[in-house]
Design a protein around this motif. Structure first.
Motif, short mmCIF file in Angstrom:
data_model
loop_
_atom_site.label_atom_id
_atom_site.label_comp_id
_atom_site.label_asym_id
_atom_site.label_seq_id
_atom_site.Cartn_x
_atom_site.Cartn_y
_atom_site.Cartn_z
N LYS A 132 -38.91 -2.64 55.66
CA LYS A 132 -39.45 -3.60 56.63
C LYS A 132 -38.70 -3.49 57.96
O LYS A 132 -39.29 -3.48 59.04
CB LYS A 132 -39.30 -5.03 56.09
CG LYS A 132 -40.48 -5.46 55.24
CD LYS A 132 -40.33 -6.95 54.88
CE LYS A 132 -40.93 -7.20 53.50
NZ LYS A 132 -40.47 -8.48 52.93
N ALA A 133 -37.38 -3.44 57.84
CA ALA A 133 -36.54 -3.36 59.05
C ALA A 133 -36.91 -2.10 59.84
O ALA A 133 -37.02 -2.12 61.07
CB ALA A 133 -35.07 -3.37 58.68
N GLY A 134 -37.10 -1.01 59.08
CA GLY A 134 -37.47 0.27 59.71
C GLY A 134 -38.77 0.14 60.48
O GLY A 134 -38.93 0.73 61.56
N LYS A 135 -39.69 -0.65 59.94
CA LYS A 135 -40.96 -0.85 60.66
C LYS A 135 -40.75 -1.69 61.90
O LYS A 135 -41.37 -1.47 62.95
CB LYS A 135 -41.99 -1.50 59.72
CG LYS A 135 -42.68 -0.43 58.88
CD LYS A 135 -43.71 -0.98 57.93
CE LYS A 135 -44.18 0.14 57.00
NZ LYS A 135 -44.55 -0.38 55.67
N ALA A 136 -39.87 -2.67 61.78
CA ALA A 136 -39.63 -3.59 62.91
C ALA A 136 -38.91 -2.91 64.07
O ALA A 136 -39.33 -3.02 65.23
CB ALA A 136 -38.84 -4.80 62.43
N LEU A 141 -32.43 3.95 62.32
CA LEU A 141 -31.80 2.68 62.73
C LEU A 141 -30.35 2.73 62.29
O LEU A 141 -29.93 3.62 61.53
CB LEU A 141 -32.53 1.48 62.12
CG LEU A 141 -32.62 1.33 60.60
CD1 LEU A 141 -31.31 0.87 59.98
CD2 LEU A 141 -33.72 0.32 60.26
N MET A 142 -29.58 1.77 62.76
CA MET A 142 -28.18 1.70 62.36
C MET A 142 -28.01 0.46 61.50
O MET A 142 -28.34 -0.65 61.94
CB MET A 142 -27.29 1.62 63.62
CG MET A 142 -25.81 1.74 63.33
SD MET A 142 -25.33 3.36 62.66
CE MET A 142 -24.70 4.14 64.13
N ARG A 159 -31.38 7.45 58.92
CA ARG A 159 -32.24 8.31 59.72
C ARG A 159 -33.67 8.36 59.14
O ARG A 159 -34.64 8.33 59.88
CB ARG A 159 -31.66 9.72 59.78
CG ARG A 159 -30.42 9.76 60.67
CD ARG A 159 -29.59 11.03 60.48
NE ARG A 159 -28.21 10.76 60.79
CZ ARG A 159 -27.72 10.70 62.04
NH1 ARG A 159 -28.50 10.91 63.06
NH2 ARG A 159 -26.45 10.42 62.25
N THR A 160 -33.75 8.47 57.81
CA THR A 160 -35.06 8.52 57.15
C THR A 160 -34.99 7.61 55.92
O THR A 160 -33.93 7.05 55.62
CB THR A 160 -35.39 9.95 56.66
OG1 THR A 160 -34.46 10.28 55.62
CG2 THR A 160 -35.26 10.97 57.78
N LYS A 161 -36.10 7.55 55.22
CA LYS A 161 -36.14 6.75 53.99
C LYS A 161 -35.13 7.25 52.97
O LYS A 161 -34.63 6.48 52.14
CB LYS A 161 -37.55 6.80 53.39
CG LYS A 161 -38.55 5.99 54.21
CD LYS A 161 -39.93 6.01 53.57
CE LYS A 161 -40.90 5.25 54.47
NZ LYS A 161 -42.26 5.21 53.90
N ASP A 162 -34.83 8.54 53.01
CA ASP A 162 -33.87 9.11 52.06
C ASP A 162 -32.49 8.49 52.19
O ASP A 162 -31.66 8.58 51.29
CB ASP A 162 -33.76 10.63 52.26
CG ASP A 162 -35.06 11.32 51.92
OD1 ASP A 162 -35.91 10.68 51.27
OD2 ASP A 162 -35.24 12.49 52.33
N ASP A 163 -32.24 7.88 53.36
CA ASP A 163 -30.92 7.29 53.57
C ASP A 163 -30.82 5.87 53.01
O ASP A 163 -29.74 5.28 53.00
CB ASP A 163 -30.58 7.26 55.07
CG ASP A 163 -30.30 8.65 55.62
OD1 ASP A 163 -29.87 9.51 54.81
OD2 ASP A 163 -30.50 8.88 56.82
N PHE A 164 -31.93 5.29 52.59
CA PHE A 164 -31.89 3.89 52.11
C PHE A 164 -30.88 3.73 50.98
O PHE A 164 -30.01 2.85 51.02
CB PHE A 164 -33.28 3.43 51.63
CG PHE A 164 -34.27 3.22 52.73
CD1 PHE A 164 -33.88 3.28 54.07
CD2 PHE A 164 -35.60 2.94 52.44
CE1 PHE A 164 -34.81 3.09 55.09
CE2 PHE A 164 -36.53 2.73 53.45
CZ PHE A 164 -36.14 2.81 54.78
N ALA A 165 -31.01 4.60 49.95
CA ALA A 165 -30.15 4.45 48.77
C ALA A 165 -28.66 4.61 49.11
O ALA A 165 -27.86 3.70 48.84
CB ALA A 165 -30.59 5.44 47.69
#
Lengths: 569, 569
Positions: A132-136, A141-142, A159-165
């Motif tokens: 959600k934050a990434g969309k906002a 993002l940092m 940097r990408t979704k792969d960094d979420f975990a």
């Protein structure tokens, strides 16, 4: 000056603070561990050994001190709030509390209309929350801890979704996080701001270069930044600090974005690494400025001006316990180098153990002096991810060489060779007075604020460029008359030379760009002894050459000499 | 940097020494009373409380230190001689012993061919001995103690025979006296010299002003002194210090006599009051230089160069115990003012309690800033016999305005008015290229070393002066063509402008001394932000004037305007 200052924390910032206090006979009591960095240079019995987070110890410090201040913002503001009834706390505990929480800090700045990066609070976020934050705010993002974060600790770039975990693994345990819009910056700038009882003053805008999120280098003034951006950055920094209560110095870090906009990154309510350079480079250092501010002593705008360009390089702990001392021994081999070691004992990898400052008459001279020391640091840390911006930049040009048309360039080339010979950073531009009148005017008007020191302008025929440039700048303008296709160039010469009273142009003879460049060298030598020495060597060399020709002529006779040496021409 | 330094004495010189040592993490042990000035800024357990004259205490200090040095020369050199077997003593104890005895000091210098005032030893002299001494060295003479004399103590000026009795009363009990030939000096100069393992280096030549035989002011560089005298003074100082064994900084005080000759007055084998200015004004201070010398750390010629002109004013104890702190509070009101208080507690009348240093882009700016502080000091000491030389001097000229003939003066006057408007110190001279070729050449050759920054040269007709001046100096030369009796001045203009490649002259239009002066202002503004601000104000003002004329012209109409405003011309 009769007041006693109590300081929470006794690290290097406290040490440099008390070095300034010692000069003014201002007594400073530190609360920190036994022989901490600051206490080593302040010998009296009123320091307190203990943790600056210990309420009882803070109470004790307050009882002994007229003003309590901090050298680190990660303090217990509840205790500061309590002692504020009995002692003056500077800056205000509310300010420290707000700044401690980077999200609240930004919300406050935003509410005052100060430019900051868009931020979203995240309370123990999940991967979904990050999505959600990434969309906002957009990706990358940092992801940042709201509290207790410094020198890159508590920050994670997503940097990408792969960094979420991995991001959640690194910071997920922390409830107080926030997502910050990625700042696509051209460079990082910083301004030290002083908030006194009545005023908000600022030191110059500097350029900071970080490596692994730790400050590595500070360039004062920021290189390749116009005075306009410089002033805008100072205004923004003053505006930001004006939002906070209390007195003292504040370190304001900001981003200069690719589009030229400025954005606050973060604020420290205390002296700051990016202000170390002020010790040598300004009439009053950030440390003395902090003392003057919290003690209501006078401070003047001119006290914060730059005396000379300066570069600061941090000394970080390396692989061995004495790496910082080895570096210092190396640094001593270089001229104009001022070393500051902090007395922190054995080095730990990456810990700030000291810094060096090089001041010189020009930034390019300072860059030349410090380069081998940067190389030494980089060699010692081969595995470090060197930031691209740590690469040496093109030097700030000191001379602008302008012409009305590229057809004038061949005339200017011998002059450019002279500028190169004297290692004078310069820029060459086409600014026609007649075909680009607005561009010509705006270029000349901005020249001084770009850090240029003088302008060489070439023109032929009507030859208005030098005079028009002079009308738009306070810098000395050197005019080179160019011989036009028709006539001998006397028209160009007179057009350049015969300026009305009030607007001077330094005119040289037709097509003589060599003399224009040499005039620029002489002008720069007025305040740069090294440049003058090089010019004097040039004069000697030039005399030697003519004397050699004379000897040859005398030996060979005129006829043979003319055959051998003049026939070629 | 791993060596420990032991210092005999812990006064202000020790304090400033350890301030430098702290930056390099060099441990310094002081031998002096309890909380003496130096110990206050060095917090560890290895200082020794006691007298630096106590043999046992000196032994203790030596046992803890790798190098022993002094901050006062009135020490027991017998003990230094003893400890020299086990510890490195710097400078050599023999050097300290010789220098302690001012007569021996001078005999040694004399034996090495160093210029000193003629001196005669006097052992418990009678009036008759003084009479003989007066015949030998002339009256007036200076009667001096050979030992333990400083800040004018132990000196007695003997002007006439009437002074014999009071001189003997004042100093007669002392066996070790000497008579020194009176130095009829134009000014007092001082040079700090650094003797390292391999080299003898020197800081700039400064001007010192004494009041009641105590140093009051230091001007760096010495005002109104040519670079030639400046270099001669440094050479003499280096030659003098080279006579002594050991390493460290030495303060060399000398007289510049009325005839231009230089004479050593005396030498101190340690940092010196006349070198305090180096803390702010040079890349490396005299204190750090002393440490680098005695610890065999690198030091470079450029480390000792002046960054900016500087003035140092001593803060002496006044009539109240807090007079020095009151003065410091007053000094804080002035921009660019760096205060050093020594932590000596309550003031005693005339005791050195601190000093201030003002650095600025030009000496005249520094003089302007410091004047109110000198006035404050003088007001507080109305009974002090103010030395004539403490009066403000004419400022060092920055611009030389030269002409071939006094007939050119009227053309130059509008330009001189501009220089005055911008408060630019300048000198106006007649140096004809044709009628005084040697004088012209020697004047132009010496201009840079006189501290001048640029030359404005006016000439008409053949108009060789600007080009000839440019041939003899590395400074920028601005040429003003003067309209001759015959012709329109184009001949003058072309003669000035058409210089050969290699020797530039910045030419302005015929009779346009205003533009020449404005060009000089622009050049000075390249490195002096205050000057550039004033020039920018001038541009705004000048634009406003023309705009006003335009409004008036539009309002009145051309005909009426011409009648009212142009008819007068």
């Amino acid at each position: 000056m009769d007041k006693t200052v109590g300081v929470l924390g006794g690290g290097q910032l406290g040490r440099m603070l008390v070095e300034a206090a010692n000069l003014l006979e201002v007594k400073v009591n530190f609360l920190d561990a036994g022989r901490s960095s600051a206490k080593q240079v302040s010998n009296h019995d009123d320091h307190i050994d203990g943790s600056f987070k210990d309420p009882e110890a803070v109470q004790k410090l307050a009882a002994k001190s007229d003003v309590v201040t901090i050298e680190i913002e990660h303090v217990n503001t509840e205790i500061l709030e309590q002692i504020a009834d009995q002692t003056d706390v500077q800056p205000h505990w509310k300010t420290i509390r707000t700044i401690q929480d980077k999200y609240l800090q930004k919300e406050l700045l935003k509410s005052h209309g100060v430019a900051i990066a868009q931020s979203l609070p995240l309370d123990a976020p999940t991967a979904e929350d990050l999505e959600k934050a990434g969309k906002a705010v957009g990706l990358p993002l940092m992801l940042k801890s709201r509290k207790e974060a410094y020198d890159g600790k508590g920050n994670f770039p997503v940097r990408t979704k792969d960094d979420f975990a991995p991001a959640l693994e690194a910071l997920g345990g922390n409830k107080n996080l926030y997502a910050e819009k990625w700042a696509n910056f051209r460079m990082e700038l910083a301004v030290m701001v002083v908030k006194t009882k009545e005023q908000v003053l600022s030191f110059p805008t500097v350029e900071t270069i970080h490596e692994n999120s730790i400050c590595k280098l500070t360039y004062a003034p920021a290189r390749g930044v116009s005075d306009t951006v410089n002033s805008q950055a100072q205004e923004l920094a003053r505006k930001a600090v004006a939002c906070f209560d209390g007195k003292g110095v504040f370190g304001v870090e900001m981003f200069l974005l690719q589009d030229g906009a400025l954005l606050i990154n973060e604020i420290a309510p205390r002296p700051h690494n990016s202000g170390h350079y002020t010790i040598e480079a300004c009439p009053v250092s950030q440390y003395e400025a902090h003392l003057r501010a919290i003690l209501d002593l006078p401070l003047h705008t001119e006290d914060l001006e730059l005396r000379e360009p300066a570069i600061m390089l941090n000394i970080l702990g390396g692989d061995t316990p004495d790496s910082h001392r080895k570096f210092a021994a190396e640094a001593l081999k270089h001229r104009r180098t001022r070393i500051h070691l902090y007395g922190k004992g054995q080095a730990r990898k990456g810990r700030k153990m000291g810094h060096i400052t090089v001041c010189a008459p020009t930034m390019s001279e300072a860059e030349t002096i410090i380069q081998p020391m940067i190389d030494y640091v980089d060699q010692a840390n081969p595995q470090s991810t060197r930031s691209a911006s740590a690469q040496p930049k093109e030097s700030q040009p000191l001379v602008a060489v302008v012409m009305g048309s590229d057809s004038d360039l061949p005339v200017l080339q011998p002059g450019l060779a002279i500028l190169n010979k004297f290692h004078i950073p310069h820029t060459v531009r086409i600014t026609s007075a007649h075909r680009t009148p607005t561009w010509m005017a705006s270029y000349a008007s901005a020249a001084a604020s770009q850090g240029l020191k003088c302008i060489i302008a070439a023109a032929g025929g009507a030859a208005h460029l030098p005079g028009m440039a002079a009308a738009h700048t306070p810098l000395p303008v050197i005019g080179v008359p160019v011989k036009p296709t028709i006539g001998d160039g006397l028209d160009s010469l007179l057009s350049i030379c015969n300026m009305p009273k009030g607007v001077p142009v330094a005119t040289v003879s037709v097509n003589n760009s060599i003399n224009a460049a040499l005039l620029a060298v002489r002008m720069l030598g007025m305040s740069d002894p090294g440049m003058r020495r090089r010019y004097e060597e040039y004069m000697v060399e030039s005399e030697r050459e003519v004397r050699e020709k004379d000897t040859r002529l005398a030996e060979m006779g005129a006829e043979r000499y003319a055959e051998v040496y003049l026939a070629k021409k």
